[in-house]
Write an enzyme that holds these catalytic residues in place. Structure first.
Site: not given
Length: 161
Positions: A68, A83
């Site tokens: 992620h 992110h």
């Protein structure tokens, strides 16, 4: 007489959008860590597509096990973190497919990761994604392109000097 050199130099001091979507100020992200700039200054994008791209030419420094988050460093030593989504770490990589690995060289616009945004919606996980400047390496962030429709790899998000 040499004005064309100024334009070229400035263009090299840009981080482009990592995904097509709508850019917002980091303070608008519903997460204290990002909104409070705990990890560093940056910008966020509400994505409209599943593929995230390199915002600059440089080297991949980090790909988290949970896929992620991806770290990059450009030629000026500026280190950024992409992110994807909020609380996506708890998915443990489910719904993420990475195309890069640490040490790999990339150009602005090269695909980094594909995200199953439909799955995020089903899990009620916000897909707002952040570009955070972890280590500006002595550079000053000078312009943030917030409140705009942006395209991955081509629309400027942040300028620095």
């Amino acid at each position: 007489m040499f004005g064309f050199l100024k334009g070229k130099s400035k263009k090299e001091k840009v981080f482009y959008s990592m995904v097509t979507g709508k850019s917002i100020d980091l303070s608008e992200v519903d997460d204290e860590m990002f909104a409070g700039r705990v990890l560093g200054d940056g910008i966020a994008v509400w994505p409209e597509e599943d593929v995230f791209s390199a915002p600059c030419t440089g080297t991949v420094t980090t790909v988290t096990d949970t896929k992620h988050a991806i770290g990059l460093e450009n030629g000026d030593g500026v280190q950024v973190l992409i992110h994807i989504g909020l609380d996506t770490v708890k998915l443990d990589g489910k719904g993420f497919e990475t195309y890069v690995e640490p040490g790999q060289k990339v150009k602005a616009g090269d695909p980094l990761v594909k995200v199953d945004r439909q799955m995020l919606r089903e899990e009620k996980i916000p897909d707002v994604s952040m570009l955070v400047f972890i280590e500006p390496n002595g550079h000053k962030l000078t312009k943030f392109y917030t409140g705009q429709t942006v395209e991955a790899g081509t629309s400027p998000l942040v300028e620095y000097e």
